[in-house]
Design a protein around this motif. Structure first.
Motif, PDB file in Angstrom:
ATOM      1  N   PRO A   1       0.814  -1.218   0.000  1.00 53.94           N
ATOM      2  CA  PRO A   1       0.000   0.000   0.000  1.00 53.94           C
ATOM      3  C   PRO A   1       0.851   1.274   0.000  1.00 53.94           C
ATOM      4  O   PRO A   1       0.495   2.257  -0.633  1.00 53.94           O
ATOM      5  CB  PRO A   1      -0.820  -0.100   1.287  1.00 53.94           C
ATOM      6  CG  PRO A   1      -0.850  -1.550   1.614  1.00 53.94           C
ATOM      7  CD  PRO A   1       0.446  -2.102   1.105  1.00 53.94           C
ATOM      8  N   PHE A   2       1.976   1.259   0.699  1.00 55.45           N
ATOM      9  CA  PHE A   2       2.840   2.425   0.696  1.00 55.45           C
ATOM     10  C   PHE A   2       3.396   2.673  -0.698  1.00 55.45           C
ATOM     11  O   PHE A   2       3.462   3.800  -1.159  1.00 55.45           O
ATOM     12  CB  PHE A   2       3.991   2.257   1.695  1.00 55.45           C
ATOM     13  CG  PHE A   2       3.547   2.292   3.121  1.00 55.45           C
ATOM     14  CD1 PHE A   2       2.937   3.414   3.654  1.00 55.45           C
ATOM     15  CD2 PHE A   2       3.731   1.194   3.935  1.00 55.45           C
ATOM     16  CE1 PHE A   2       2.524   3.447   4.963  1.00 55.45           C
ATOM     17  CE2 PHE A   2       3.329   1.216   5.248  1.00 55.45           C
ATOM     18  CZ  PHE A   2       2.716   2.347   5.771  1.00 55.45           C
ATOM     19  N   ARG A   3       3.798   1.628  -1.347  1.00 56.14           N
ATOM     20  CA  ARG A   3       4.339   1.751  -2.704  1.00 56.14           C
ATOM     21  C   ARG A   3       3.264   2.278  -3.658  1.00 56.14           C
ATOM     22  O   ARG A   3       3.522   3.152  -4.474  1.00 56.14           O
ATOM     23  CB  ARG A   3       4.855   0.374  -3.155  1.00 56.14           C
ATOM     24  CG  ARG A   3       5.269   0.267  -4.590  1.00 56.14           C
ATOM     25  CD  ARG A   3       6.549   1.026  -4.831  1.00 56.14           C
ATOM     26  NE  ARG A   3       6.840   1.051  -6.234  1.00 56.14           N
ATOM     27  CZ  ARG A   3       7.983   0.692  -6.755  1.00 56.14           C
ATOM     28  NH1 ARG A   3       8.954   0.298  -5.989  1.00 56.14           N
ATOM     29  NH2 ARG A   3       8.169   0.766  -8.045  1.00 56.14           N
ATOM     30  N   ASP A   4       2.050   1.753  -3.537  1.00 52.98           N
ATOM     31  CA  ASP A   4       0.954   2.207  -4.399  1.00 52.98           C
ATOM     32  C   ASP A   4       0.654   3.688  -4.177  1.00 52.98           C
ATOM     33  O   ASP A   4       0.457   4.441  -5.128  1.00 52.98           O
ATOM     34  CB  ASP A   4      -0.307   1.382  -4.144  1.00 52.98           C
ATOM     35  CG  ASP A   4      -0.148  -0.079  -4.577  1.00 52.98           C
ATOM     36  OD1 ASP A   4       0.799  -0.365  -5.346  1.00 52.98           O
ATOM     37  OD2 ASP A   4      -0.952  -0.912  -4.140  1.00 52.98           O
ATOM     38  N   GLU A   5       0.617   4.118  -2.912  1.00 52.97           N
ATOM     39  CA  GLU A   5       0.335   5.516  -2.609  1.00 52.97           C
ATOM     40  C   GLU A   5       1.465   6.421  -3.099  1.00 52.97           C
ATOM     41  O   GLU A   5       1.225   7.497  -3.625  1.00 52.97           O
ATOM     42  CB  GLU A   5       0.129   5.707  -1.101  1.00 52.97           C
ATOM     43  CG  GLU A   5      -0.279   7.107  -0.714  1.00 52.97           C
ATOM     44  CD  GLU A   5      -1.578   7.558  -1.344  1.00 52.97           C
ATOM     45  OE1 GLU A   5      -1.710   8.760  -1.622  1.00 52.97           O
ATOM     46  OE2 GLU A   5      -2.472   6.719  -1.571  1.00 52.97           O
ATOM     47  N   PHE A   6       2.688   5.964  -2.969  1.00 53.50           N
ATOM     48  CA  PHE A   6       3.841   6.726  -3.440  1.00 53.50           C
ATOM     49  C   PHE A   6       3.791   6.898  -4.957  1.00 53.50           C
ATOM     50  O   PHE A   6       3.999   7.990  -5.479  1.00 53.50           O
ATOM     51  CB  PHE A   6       5.123   6.000  -3.010  1.00 53.50           C
ATOM     52  CG  PHE A   6       6.334   6.871  -3.018  1.00 53.50           C
ATOM     53  CD1 PHE A   6       6.484   7.892  -2.099  1.00 53.50           C
ATOM     54  CD2 PHE A   6       7.341   6.659  -3.941  1.00 53.50           C
ATOM     55  CE1 PHE A   6       7.613   8.694  -2.100  1.00 53.50           C
ATOM     56  CE2 PHE A   6       8.473   7.451  -3.949  1.00 53.50           C
ATOM     57  CZ  PHE A   6       8.610   8.479  -3.026  1.00 53.50           C
ATOM     58  N   ASP A   7       3.470   5.818  -5.676  1.00 53.05           N
ATOM     59  CA  ASP A   7       3.338   5.895  -7.135  1.00 53.05           C
ATOM     60  C   ASP A   7       2.204   6.833  -7.528  1.00 53.05           C
ATOM     61  O   ASP A   7       2.334   7.630  -8.462  1.00 53.05           O
ATOM     62  CB  ASP A   7       3.092   4.503  -7.718  1.00 53.05           C
ATOM     63  CG  ASP A   7       4.333   3.616  -7.642  1.00 53.05           C
ATOM     64  OD1 ASP A   7       5.443   4.159  -7.428  1.00 53.05           O
ATOM     65  OD2 ASP A   7       4.181   2.385  -7.779  1.00 53.05           O
ATOM     66  N   ALA A   8       1.083   6.748  -6.817  1.00 51.11           N
ATOM     67  CA  ALA A   8      -0.068   7.605  -7.118  1.00 51.11           C
ATOM     68  C   ALA A   8       0.273   9.073  -6.877  1.00 51.11           C
ATOM     69  O   ALA A   8      -0.171   9.951  -7.619  1.00 51.11           O
ATOM     70  CB  ALA A   8      -1.274   7.190  -6.275  1.00 51.11           C
ATOM     71  N   MET A   9       1.067   9.346  -5.842  1.00 47.37           N
ATOM     72  CA  MET A   9       1.468  10.721  -5.549  1.00 47.37           C
ATOM     73  C   MET A   9       2.239  11.313  -6.725  1.00 47.37           C
ATOM     74  O   MET A   9       1.972  12.426  -7.155  1.00 47.37           O
ATOM     75  CB  MET A   9       2.319  10.757  -4.287  1.00 47.37           C
ATOM     76  CG  MET A   9       2.813  12.146  -3.935  1.00 47.37           C
ATOM     77  SD  MET A   9       3.893  12.191  -2.493  1.00 47.37           S
ATOM     78  CE  MET A   9       5.380  11.453  -3.158  1.00 47.37           C
TER      79      MET A   9
ATOM     80  N   ARG B   1      -0.099  12.000  -9.712  1.00 51.89           N
ATOM     81  CA  ARG B   1      -0.869  13.228  -9.534  1.00 51.89           C
ATOM     82  C   ARG B   1       0.016  14.442  -9.759  1.00 51.89           C
ATOM     83  O   ARG B   1      -0.398  15.421 -10.366  1.00 51.89           O
ATOM     84  CB  ARG B   1      -1.483  13.268  -8.131  1.00 51.89           C
ATOM     85  CG  ARG B   1      -2.666  12.347  -7.974  1.00 51.89           C
ATOM     86  CD  ARG B   1      -3.393  12.588  -6.660  1.00 51.89           C
ATOM     87  NE  ARG B   1      -2.600  12.263  -5.485  1.00 51.89           N
ATOM     88  CZ  ARG B   1      -2.516  11.068  -4.917  1.00 51.89           C
ATOM     89  NH1 ARG B   1      -3.190  10.057  -5.421  1.00 51.89           N
ATOM     90  NH2 ARG B   1      -1.779  10.869  -3.853  1.00 51.89           N
TER      91      ARG B   1
ATOM     92  N   PHE C   1      -0.915  15.186  -2.800  1.00 49.82           N
ATOM     93  CA  PHE C   1      -1.654  14.400  -1.824  1.00 49.82           C
ATOM     94  C   PHE C   1      -3.132  14.422  -2.169  1.00 49.82           C
ATOM     95  O   PHE C   1      -3.625  15.395  -2.727  1.00 49.82           O
ATOM     96  CB  PHE C   1      -1.406  14.934  -0.416  1.00 49.82           C
ATOM     97  CG  PHE C   1       0.042  14.951  -0.074  1.00 49.82           C
ATOM     98  CD1 PHE C   1       0.703  13.770   0.218  1.00 49.82           C
ATOM     99  CD2 PHE C   1       0.767  16.119  -0.100  1.00 49.82           C
ATOM    100  CE1 PHE C   1       2.053  13.768   0.506  1.00 49.82           C
ATOM    101  CE2 PHE C   1       2.113  16.129   0.183  1.00 49.82           C
ATOM    102  CZ  PHE C   1       2.754  14.943   0.488  1.00 49.82           C
ATOM    103  N   PRO C   2      -3.873  13.391  -1.846  1.00 46.77           N
ATOM    104  CA  PRO C   2      -5.277  13.304  -2.268  1.00 46.77           C
ATOM    105  C   PRO C   2      -6.189  14.207  -1.445  1.00 46.77           C
ATOM    106  O   PRO C   2      -6.841  13.757  -0.519  1.00 46.77           O
ATOM    107  CB  PRO C   2      -5.610  11.827  -2.063  1.00 46.77           C
ATOM    108  CG  PRO C   2      -4.681  11.389  -0.985  1.00 46.77           C
ATOM    109  CD  PRO C   2      -3.429  12.192  -1.160  1.00 46.77           C
TER     110      PRO C   2
END
Length: 169
Positions: A23-31, A34, A42-43
């Motif tokens: 999940p950390f990797r996914d959020e980092f990629d999504a950041m 964006r 940040f979302p």
């Protein structure tokens, strides 16, 4: 070779056994995705802090700007193609200069066998922190050919204090 284990120690789990990292990797990629689209990293559900009231990720646009310092003033040029002068505002609060623009377009076409109605709107905002030593009362703005130009004159005292110092060898 013989393996030895220290009492009370368990071996580190294999990388596949660490599911919390995914999940950390996914959020980092999504950041970064964006950020590449020009959306805050940040979302945020409320983007009005950066882009004005009613902004969404699809409408949040940061216009390109050039800032140039001359001997007597700072010149800020912001590209605002498609905007009208009446929908642009320039505000000064403390040392914060805020430039806002909004556009609304409506198109309606009626024929015997169809009806098309389209609405688009968008807004953008850009903020600049101004330095000390400016003449707040003489700030001027003009809009021509899709470019907003804001001139922030330096205070007479600040201009008089500037001088070049020779370096001797």
């Amino acid at each position: 070779m013989t393996e030895t284990k220290e009492a009370g120690r368990t071996p580190a789990p294999a990388p596949a056994a660490r599911p919390f990292l995914s999940p950390f990797r996914d959020e980092f990629d999504a950041m970064f995705e964006r950020l590449a689209r020009g959306v805050p990293p940040f979302p945020f559900h409320d983007l009005s802090h950066w882009f004005g009231r009613g902004a969404t990720p699809a409408t949040a646009v940061v216009p390109a700007a050039d800032v140039v310092e001359t001997d007597k003033a700072y010149e800020i040029k912001v590209d605002l193609p498609g905007f009208e002068e009446k929908n642009i505002s320039v505000e000064l609060a403390g040392d914060q200069l805020t430039l806002k623009a909004e556009r609304r377009e409506e198109h309606e076409e009626k024929q015997a066998n169809y009806h098309v109605s389209e609405r688009r709107r968008g807004s953008c905002q850009r903020m600049f922190r101004l330095p000390d030593g400016i003449d707040r009362d003489k700030i001027a703005a003009s809009f021509e050919n899709g470019v907003l130009k804001v001139t922030v004159p330096k205070a007479e005292v600040a201009v008089a204090q500037n001088r070049r110092i020779a370096v001797n060898g």
